[in-house]
Design an enzyme around this catalytic site. Structure first.
Site, PDB file in Angstrom:
ATOM      1  N   SER A 175       0.839  -1.202   0.000  1.00  0.00           N
ATOM      2  CA  SER A 175       0.000   0.000   0.000  1.00  0.00           C
ATOM      3  C   SER A 175       0.869   1.245   0.000  1.00  0.00           C
ATOM      4  O   SER A 175       2.010   1.224   0.483  1.00  0.00           O
ATOM      5  CB  SER A 175      -0.896   0.011   1.241  1.00  0.00           C
ATOM      6  OG  SER A 175      -1.529   1.267   1.425  1.00  0.00           O
ATOM      7  N   TYR A 215      -2.551  -1.681  10.325  1.00  0.00           N
ATOM      8  CA  TYR A 215      -2.614  -2.005   8.894  1.00  0.00           C
ATOM      9  C   TYR A 215      -1.359  -1.522   8.173  1.00  0.00           C
ATOM     10  O   TYR A 215      -0.746  -2.262   7.387  1.00  0.00           O
ATOM     11  CB  TYR A 215      -3.859  -1.356   8.293  1.00  0.00           C
ATOM     12  CG  TYR A 215      -3.935  -1.365   6.787  1.00  0.00           C
ATOM     13  CD1 TYR A 215      -4.460  -2.458   6.103  1.00  0.00           C
ATOM     14  CD2 TYR A 215      -3.506  -0.265   6.042  1.00  0.00           C
ATOM     15  CE1 TYR A 215      -4.542  -2.465   4.714  1.00  0.00           C
ATOM     16  CE2 TYR A 215      -3.579  -0.260   4.660  1.00  0.00           C
ATOM     17  CZ  TYR A 215      -4.107  -1.356   4.005  1.00  0.00           C
ATOM     18  OH  TYR A 215      -4.183  -1.348   2.626  1.00  0.00           O
TER      19      TYR A 215
END
Length: 288
Positions: free
Chosen positions: A179, A192
């Site tokens: 990400s 995360y």
């Protein structure tokens, strides 16, 4: 792009109930048999980026297997399975969908065994499944949640890769979804983001391990992409403004990310790529 009606209240989010559906396909995408004869396993392939990757892979001639969360994503999975059957090429095999919880080693082994029993091997492994939960402080992240996020987002990558490698030959490819948050940080997605940073390190280290075996390992680090994970993760205001902070001033669609996976899976396109990360992120500049 989004309204308050988009909000969902449970992970991992459901695509079929979204008011503004993510775009997983496009008439502008013109396949050319880049993955003909390949067998691909995609985790989290029932919706979002995983669904778009499945669409592109099947269109390019790959035989596709994908996983989804058991008991929570049945409708999305069945819709994706039907779509894959419709777009697959005549010389590829029928796609399969596998319900499971990837956070545990025995489940990952079972997934790999099922794919190999059906298709004989794995040529492309897409580690893509993830979950995320918003929090304003580190104190809100208790041990059970931390373990849950790490099990899904990074433990599963280790588990699946270890089992899949037994059935992957020279010329195979592993692609990990990380990400943009791994590079720029995210205050409200601390756990995360930590897993996504781990995925970058995992990708680079594994690429070094497997280079001599002729197996390439790369990653894709999407920016703000409109998937079911977004309305299942954020409050209404963030959903409404999702993607507006990047230079392109909008969220990306899954079909805008999926060709990056095709590129990395195709030996003809990316035979000299390993240990690399592609950045489809709407113009956010990161230190790669």
């Amino acid at each position: 792009m989004a309204s308050e009606k988009q909000k969902q209240h449970a992970q991992p989010g459901k695509e079929h109930v979204m008011e503004s559906s993510p775009q997983f396909s496009s008439s502008d995408y013109q396949p050319s048999n880049k993955l003909r004869g390949k067998v691909a396993l995609i985790t989290g392939g029932d919706s979002g980026i995983g669904r778009a990757v499945g669409y592109c892979f099947a269109s390019e001639g790959a035989t596709v297997a994908f996983t989804y969360v058991k008991g929570q994503e049945e409708k999305d999975a069945q819709e994706t399975l039907q779509m894959l059957k419709e777009v697959k090429t005549s010389d590829s095999k029928e796609p399969i969908a596998i319900p499971t919880d990837l956070g545990f080693d025995e489940n990952c082994k079972r997934v790999v065994d099922e794919v190999v029993n059906a298709f004989g091997r794995i040529d492309v492994l897409i580690n893509n499944a993830a979950e995320q939960y918003e929090s304003s402080t580190i104190e809100e992240i208790d041990e059970p949640r931390l373990e849950r996020v790490f099990r899904t987002n990074i433990f599963s990558y280790f588990f699946l890769t270890r089992h899949a490698l037994k059935h992957m030959k020279e010329g195979s490819s592993i692609i990990n979804t990380t990400s943009v948050n791994a590079y720029k940080g995210n205050a409200s997605l601390l756990d995360y983001t930590a897993t996504k940073g781990a995925i970058v390190a995992f990708t680079r280290g594994l690429a070094l391990q497997l280079a001599e075996k002729g197996i390439r390992v790369n990653g894709v680090a999407p920016g703000p992409i409109w998937t079911p994970l977004i309305p299942a993760s954020f409050n209404e205001e963030k959903i409404k403004n999702f993607g507006s902070e990047v230079p392109m001033k909008r969220a990306g669609q899954p079909i805008e990310v999926a060709p990056s996976y095709v590129f990395l899976a195709c030996n003809h396109c990316s035979s000299y790529f390993t240990g690399q990360v592609l950045h489809p992120n709407g113009g956010a500049v990161v230190n790669a």
